[in-house]
Design a protein around this motif. Sequence first.
Motif, PDB file in Angstrom:
ATOM      1  N   SER B  41       0.831  -1.207   0.000  1.00 26.25           N
ATOM      2  CA  SER B  41       0.000   0.000   0.000  1.00 26.25           C
ATOM      3  C   SER B  41       0.866   1.259   0.000  1.00 26.25           C
ATOM      4  O   SER B  41       0.485   2.284  -0.567  1.00 26.25           O
ATOM      5  CB  SER B  41      -0.914   0.028   1.223  1.00 26.25           C
ATOM      6  N   GLN B  85      -7.225   0.742  -0.851  1.00 25.37           N
ATOM      7  CA  GLN B  85      -7.483  -0.476  -0.070  1.00 25.37           C
ATOM      8  C   GLN B  85      -8.598  -0.217   0.950  1.00 25.37           C
ATOM      9  O   GLN B  85      -9.486  -1.032   1.117  1.00 25.37           O
ATOM     10  CB  GLN B  85      -6.206  -0.914   0.661  1.00 25.37           C
ATOM     11  N   ASP B 170      -5.521  -1.550  -5.119  1.00 24.99           N
ATOM     12  CA  ASP B 170      -4.927  -2.006  -3.866  1.00 24.99           C
ATOM     13  C   ASP B 170      -5.914  -2.894  -3.115  1.00 24.99           C
ATOM     14  O   ASP B 170      -6.844  -2.406  -2.478  1.00 24.99           O
ATOM     15  CB  ASP B 170      -4.507  -0.807  -3.012  1.00 24.99           C
ATOM     16  N   GLU B 171      -5.681  -4.185  -3.184  1.00 23.82           N
ATOM     17  CA  GLU B 171      -6.526  -5.181  -2.504  1.00 23.82           C
ATOM     18  C   GLU B 171      -8.014  -4.933  -2.754  1.00 23.82           C
ATOM     19  O   GLU B 171      -8.818  -5.000  -1.824  1.00 23.82           O
ATOM     20  CB  GLU B 171      -6.227  -5.208  -1.004  1.00 23.82           C
TER      21      GLU B 171
HETATM   22 MG   LIG Z   1      -2.033  -2.823   2.054  1.00 24.66          MG
END
Ligand SMILES: [Mg+2]
Lengths: 422, 254
Positions: B41, B85, B170-171
């Motif tokens: 991240s 995220q 991000d995720e």
């Molecule tokens: Mg992360």
Amino acid sequence: MSTLTKSTFVSGLFEALPNTFPSLRQMGKENFYVQGFPSLKDEEYKFTPIAKKLETSLTNFSSANPVIISAEQINKAVPAGFEGVVLAFSNGKYLPELSTSVEGLTVNFLSKNESTPIGSIAKAENDPFIALNQATFTDGLCISIEKKKEITLPILLLQFHQAKEGQVISPRIWIEAGDFAKASFIDYSISLDDAPYFVNKVVEIKGGIHTDLTYHSLQEENNQVIQVNALVTDIQQDSQFTSTQITLSGDLVRNNLTLNLLGSNAVGNMFGIYLLNGKTHVDNHTNVDHTFPHAESNELYKGILADQSRGVFNGKIFVRQAAQKTNAFQQNNNILLSEDAIINTKPQLEIWADDVKCSHGCTVGQLDEEALFYLQARGIDKTTARGLLLYAFAGEVLEKIELESLRTFITTKIQERLGSKF
Amino acid sequence: MLSIKNLHASIEGTPILRGINLEVKAGEVHAIMGPNGSGKSTLASVLAGREEYEVTEGEVLFQGKELLELSPEDRAREGVFLAFQYPIEIPGVSTTNFLRTALNQVREYRGLEPLDAVKFLSLMKEKMALVEIDQKLLSRSLNEGFSGGEKKRNEIFQMAMLEPVLSILDETDSGLDIDALRIVSNGVNKLKSENTATIVVTHYQRLLDYIVPDFVHVLYKGRIVKSGTKELALELEEKGYDWIKEEVDSTATV
Ligand SMILES: [Mg+2]
Ligand SMILES: Nc1ncnc2c1ncn2[C@@H]1O[C@H](COP(=O)(O)OP(=O)(O)O)[C@@H](O)[C@H]1O
């Protein structure tokens, strides 16, 4: 008692006044003498050095005469898209030739109707500035709404101010609404130049039962102006009263708002926004007095403070023993945009009844940097992103403004100030 | 398109990224995997321009421009998009509300005419269908009371609206059920072209069944310690990260 020599101020003010309301003014004078200007030792004024400010800023302690206002100035001041009644004032004096009216609404100079019970709601013995106004005002306006009349058009009180350096303006307004009446007011004060002066205004509102009254006040005077505004209202049973106080500029502004809930099912709403920059100092003192059971008060004030501005919020909720089943809510939220900005916020609850629902809260924070980054990461420049977030913060109060033209007008002003249009 | 060379970044004096090298070409999909706390991240945030992170060394070229010199908004306008995220909540600001401002600022930067309300709405309708998101959601305060899946779908919706050149997810898959995962991946796949590239940061191989990567990189302790093709992701799925950690930690000299 302050360092300000009362006699200098007062004697200058009392010279050469016309002979209206002699006994009322005499009482005002006496009440002012007893109280004097509040000093910083006075609990109610401990963050607001009003006496000192008056002493240093005012050089000409006399009452300002009205100045000539043109129809063009009126047109310029009226918000775009505004449809309603306009009541024009120059330095507190009502200007009938530049004003309009509507059925159900009667306006009258106070001097033409000396039996108007002015001072019966805004009491000179409780407040030195109300006393000073009562000792100084020479005329004012009595606004009456007929019983059972619902006036759908908003009533705009356009208050033009222009006074030679250091003069005093003492507007006095009495509003009365008969039972079941409904009306909405906008009190908009405008400076005609950049000179300092002192506005010491008193508005008294007496509603009958089952009334619905709204009083918006938009303060946008020049940054040298000192103001003390008292708005005091008696709210009878089954009635609703809403005050919306928007302050955008000024040197030192003190707003004293008092709601007396005098019957069951009475509702008092107090909303406010202060959006301050430079060295503007704004002090909102609100006071709601619950005297009967089953009444309600709602309060939400939001502040955005930049530069070296200073805000004071003091919200007093008084619930008397008889006022069981009271609902009272209060919120004051602030965003400080600079390290030099200051806010002093304080709820003040005095509850003598046991069966009440009361909540209050205040917050002071900065702009949410994460939210700012999120918006920037979507391609929005920092200034606009900041404006969006601040506008969203203030939006909760703006939403309470039911009058669309006024809401738009204020929204535009706030967006301009926040540097963002969207 | 994107060239990251020896990128070092720290937060409050603690180094997090410790020499990242990565080349991404147009048309490619890169997956970045790695254990929690390895800096995935952080890398995404540094690319998007988050100011809390201090870049201490290295450079990033994006379409020939020094990315790190640009403000976050200019990076977005150049075509970098980060799907967060943890998308934050913004009370009082709805997606519709800020996205038109965003889109028009991006368009202005790219020399395009602003979209009026009507055109904006019809573009929204088109992109809403892509990620199967409801208009009601878009007019509510951003992410306030949204489910995990709704938040992620909203991120991909914004991506679809802004038409980025480089998308960093991000995720985006964490917390999504299989239906939502399919919808989100489908959206991402439809937006891919030979002129755009995607970096998918993920914990799980599962997403890579839907968004098929050309390359898989393992980030550990602020460095890319292993790169391979999509088979690497399957291997990680099966064996976990311990073997990589051991490999790295036993040879570590710094
Ligand atoms: Mg992360
Ligand atoms: N804002 C922050 N403040 C302090 N430490 C941080 C911050 N953000 C990330 N870190 C630290 O940096 C490391 C990498 O975090 P992160 O990039 O979020 O990892 P990943 O996404 O791979 O799980 C972690 O050790 C984390 O604790």
